[in-house]
Write a protein that holds these residues in place. Structure first.
Motif, PDB file in Angstrom:
ATOM      1  N   SER A  32      -1.741  -2.844  -7.936  1.00 24.18           N
ATOM      2  CA  SER A  32      -2.203  -4.125  -8.483  1.00 24.18           C
ATOM      3  C   SER A  32      -1.649  -4.339  -9.886  1.00 24.18           C
ATOM      4  CB  SER A  32      -3.733  -4.202  -8.482  1.00 24.18           C
ATOM      5  OG  SER A  32      -4.305  -3.217  -9.326  1.00 24.18           O
ATOM      6  N   ALA A  33      -1.511  -3.253 -10.654  1.00 26.88           N
ATOM      7  CA  ALA A  33      -0.936  -3.355 -11.992  1.00 26.88           C
ATOM      8  C   ALA A  33       0.528  -3.753 -11.936  1.00 26.88           C
ATOM      9  CB  ALA A  33      -1.092  -2.030 -12.735  1.00 26.88           C
ATOM     10  N   ILE A  34       1.276  -3.129 -11.031  1.00 25.31           N
ATOM     11  CA  ILE A  34       2.700  -3.457 -10.882  1.00 25.31           C
ATOM     12  C   ILE A  34       2.868  -4.902 -10.452  1.00 25.31           C
ATOM     13  CG2 ILE A  34       4.777  -2.981  -9.518  1.00 25.31           C
ATOM     14  CD1 ILE A  34       3.758  -0.027  -9.383  1.00 25.31           C
ATOM     15  N   PHE A 103      -5.007  -8.091   6.742  1.00 25.90           N
ATOM     16  CA  PHE A 103      -4.460  -6.735   6.640  1.00 25.90           C
ATOM     17  C   PHE A 103      -3.344  -6.500   7.654  1.00 25.90           C
ATOM     18  CE2 PHE A 103      -4.992  -2.304   8.331  1.00 25.90           C
ATOM     19  CZ  PHE A 103      -4.479  -1.616   7.245  1.00 25.90           C
ATOM     20  N   THR A 104      -3.617  -6.787   8.917  1.00 28.91           N
ATOM     21  CA  THR A 104      -2.644  -6.481   9.962  1.00 28.91           C
ATOM     22  C   THR A 104      -1.431  -7.409   9.906  1.00 28.91           C
ATOM     23  OG1 THR A 104      -3.969  -7.815  11.516  1.00 28.91           O
ATOM     24  CG2 THR A 104      -4.303  -5.430  11.547  1.00 28.91           C
ATOM     25  N   GLU A 105      -1.589  -8.585   9.320  1.00 30.15           N
ATOM     26  CA  GLU A 105      -0.468  -9.530   9.252  1.00 30.15           C
ATOM     27  C   GLU A 105       0.354  -9.394   7.971  1.00 30.15           C
ATOM     28  OE1 GLU A 105      -2.004 -13.444   9.910  1.00 30.15           O
ATOM     29  OE2 GLU A 105      -2.489 -13.050  12.017  1.00 30.15           O
ATOM     30  N   HIS A 106      -0.087  -8.548   7.037  1.00 28.54           N
ATOM     31  CA  HIS A 106       0.633  -8.417   5.767  1.00 28.54           C
ATOM     32  C   HIS A 106       1.146  -7.008   5.493  1.00 28.54           C
ATOM     33  CE1 HIS A 106      -1.194 -12.350   5.141  1.00 28.54           C
ATOM     34  NE2 HIS A 106      -0.326 -12.524   4.169  1.00 28.54           N
ATOM     35  N   PHE A 407      -9.169 -12.584  -0.166  1.00 30.54           N
ATOM     36  CA  PHE A 407      -8.460 -12.803  -1.422  1.00 30.54           C
ATOM     37  C   PHE A 407      -8.775 -11.699  -2.437  1.00 30.54           C
ATOM     38  CE2 PHE A 407      -9.135 -17.174   0.264  1.00 30.54           C
ATOM     39  CZ  PHE A 407      -7.805 -17.510   0.476  1.00 30.54           C
ATOM     40  N   THR A 408      -9.558 -10.719  -2.027  1.00 28.19           N
ATOM     41  CA  THR A 408     -10.074  -9.601  -2.847  1.00 28.19           C
ATOM     42  C   THR A 408     -11.065 -10.065  -3.903  1.00 28.19           C
ATOM     43  OG1 THR A 408      -8.283  -9.526  -4.521  1.00 28.19           O
ATOM     44  CG2 THR A 408      -7.965  -8.245  -2.494  1.00 28.19           C
ATOM     45  N   PHE A 448      -3.907  -4.755  -0.100  1.00 33.77           N
ATOM     46  CA  PHE A 448      -4.906  -5.433  -0.930  1.00 33.77           C
ATOM     47  C   PHE A 448      -4.711  -5.160  -2.427  1.00 33.77           C
ATOM     48  CE2 PHE A 448      -7.069  -5.637   3.228  1.00 33.77           C
ATOM     49  CZ  PHE A 448      -7.295  -7.004   3.256  1.00 33.77           C
ATOM     50  N   GLY A 449      -3.997  -4.092  -2.775  1.00 34.14           N
ATOM     51  CA  GLY A 449      -3.615  -3.916  -4.178  1.00 34.14           C
ATOM     52  C   GLY A 449      -2.673  -5.026  -4.614  1.00 34.14           C
ATOM     53  N   ARG A 450      -1.686  -5.319  -3.781  1.00 30.23           N
ATOM     54  CA  ARG A 450      -0.778  -6.433  -4.072  1.00 30.23           C
ATOM     55  C   ARG A 450      -1.545  -7.754  -4.106  1.00 30.23           C
ATOM     56  NH1 ARG A 450       3.947  -7.658  -0.611  1.00 30.23           N
ATOM     57  NH2 ARG A 450       4.585  -8.812  -2.479  1.00 30.23           N
ATOM     58  N   GLN A 451      -2.422  -7.940  -3.133  1.00 28.88           N
ATOM     59  CA  GLN A 451      -3.196  -9.178  -3.065  1.00 28.88           C
ATOM     60  C   GLN A 451      -4.036  -9.368  -4.325  1.00 28.88           C
ATOM     61  OE1 GLN A 451      -3.428 -12.061  -1.949  1.00 28.88           O
ATOM     62  NE2 GLN A 451      -5.001 -12.346  -0.362  1.00 28.88           N
TER      63      GLN A 451
END
Length: 462
Positions: A32-34, A103-106, A407-408, A448-451
């Protein structure tokens, strides 16, 4: 090649304002930081432990994803729907379907994102309750967790993202209805107030907190845990203190194959069974489909008189599951030049174990197994030396946690969004239902980190 060592920032460098404060330095927090930094934000990562990486460093099998180019290169044709179905059925059909769909689509997109950062997961294996090879791992077969965490820290160092260890986040601040920052205390007891427009909770689960486990599942408090000692659920209290809801807190996973003869409990990754290992009881008999759900395999072990079992494998399995070499270096692998010699070392009847392995080899040849196993049957156990690893179940993963949407965004008891508060990874709940499938935890951290990083950017720029 010298081992990479990441040096966290000195506490003297800590500023009093960032765009987003990220609590936890496991894979979820680092990703998530990156992602946030790539979008132009200034994040800070805050870790209470001395060591960075959390439980992520202990993940061994791989990362699940469907419809990837890697799968096609291996002649595996998969679909988002099949990935969804396997995870939904594996989770007892109790998964949050909105989280599961996202999750499964990303997950496939994250495999591409990792490759763009020169983190290539170009080999495949399979884990329990999956019907298709979709567990991605590096071709070196290095344990996925440490491989990813090291790679992320290298990226973070190059990007100049600030990471602090030995700092406790004691409180999340709110300004009226919006999150406004965090209050932290360093290792010397000094207090620091950090203003931030958003907070991401990436603090992991509570598998190392027996008291908290006991509040929801007192039947599990006798188990040891595979978790590192910092996995105590701190993020749950931080979240509930500002009005967050919790979900599925009684859904706690016991992993069936954990070597725990010594002080440390070592998870023996599912990929070893995925590459052809079998489980036998102390008599030398198979008793379960080794690649059924973790819950069902655990139940089958607990139904044995001794409540423990042995993984049986050979040199060819090791060639496709390099983690065994690490277990061997730690003294956890029992060797035998012959099946009979191995049987003697684990106290099993020689003829029974030999017959069990012969029957397994026939099942591999015919593709028909009396115990219903249909995956991880690509090789027979015919290559000395023969090996065994003593295992028993241990607490491994907490499926419950902070209530979020896809969306987290963190939700309260009325399913209303708490503005500026996000959560992802094991600290959140709902994705896995009542049983997490191997390979889905690392996938969850990346997806979900990216999200979380993306949605914080969107929130701060609305």
């Amino acid at each position: 090649m010298a081992k990479y060592i990441f040096h966290p920032n000195d506490i003297k460098e800590l500023n009093d304002q960032y765009d987003v404060a990220i609590i936890g330095s496991g894979a979820t927090g680092l990703i998530s930081a990156i992602q946030a930094a790539e979008l132009g934000l200034k994040p800070v990562v805050l870790e209470k432990m001395d060591k960075l990486g959390g439980n992520s460093t202990r993940a061994s099998s791989g990362m699940n994803a469907a419809e990837t180019s890697v799968q096609l290169q291996h002649h595996v044709v998969d679909s988002f729907q099949d990935f969804y179905n396997d995870t939904y059925i594996g989770g007892g059909k109790q998964n949050n379907v909105d989280l599961l769909k996202y999750f499964t689509e990303h997950a496939a997109l994250t495999v591409d994102w990792l490759a763009q950062h020169d983190i290539k997961l170009d080999d495949l294996t399979i884990t329990g309750a999956m019907n298709t090879k979709r567990t991605h791992r590096p071709s070196s077969q290095a344990p996925i967790g440490a491989y990813l965490v090291t790679s992320f820290l290298q990226i973070i160092e190059k990007m100049g993202i600030e990471v602090y260890n030995n700092v406790d986040v004691e409180k999340i601040d709110k300004n009226d209805a919006d999150i406004s920052g965090v209050e932290v205390k360093d290792v010397d007891g000094n207090a620091h107030s950090i203003k931030s427009g958003a907070v991401i909770l990436a603090t992991g689960g509570f598998g190392a907190n027996k008291q908290l486990i006991g509040q929801y599942r007192d039947d599990l408090t006798h188990y040891r845990t595979t978790n590192q000692e910092g996995a105590t659920g701190d993020g749950l209290k931080l979240a509930t203190d500002v009005g967050a809801a919790l979900v599925d807190m009684d859904k706690i996973q016991v992993h069936p194959t954990v070597q725990q003869d010594n002080d440390h409990a070592f998870l023996i990754g599912e990929a070893i069974r995925g590459e052809g290992a079998i489980l036998v009881n102390t008599k030398g008999e198979r008793f379960v489909n080794e690649l059924d759900t973790r819950q069902k395999v655990t139940d089958a072990i607990n139904q044995q008189d001794t409540k423990h079992a042995y993984l049986i494998l050979d040199e060819e399995v090791v060639n496709h599951a390099q983690a065994v070499k690490f277990y061997d270096s730690m003294g956890m692998v029992i060797h035998g030049d012959t099946i009979e010699e191995l049987a003697g070392k684990i106290g099993a009847d020689e003829k029974t174990l030999a017959d069990t392995i012969a029957k397994w080899n026939q099942a591999v040849e015919s593709g028909k197994d009396d115990l219903g196993r249909t995956t991880g049957m690509s090789r027979q156990l015919t290559h000395p030396d023969y090996m065994a690893i003593h295992i028993a179940p241990a607490v491994h993963y907490t499926m419950g946690g902070i209530k979020i949407n896809h969306f987290t965004q963190v939700l309260d008891d009325n399913d209303d969004v708490i503005n500026g508060l996000f959560a992802a990874g094991e600290t959140s709940g709902g994705l896995h239902g009542n049983n997490r499938i191997g390979g889905n935890s690392i996938a969850e951290t990346v997806v979900f980190g990216r999200q979380a990083g993306q949605q914080v950017f969107k929130y701060l720029n609305k």
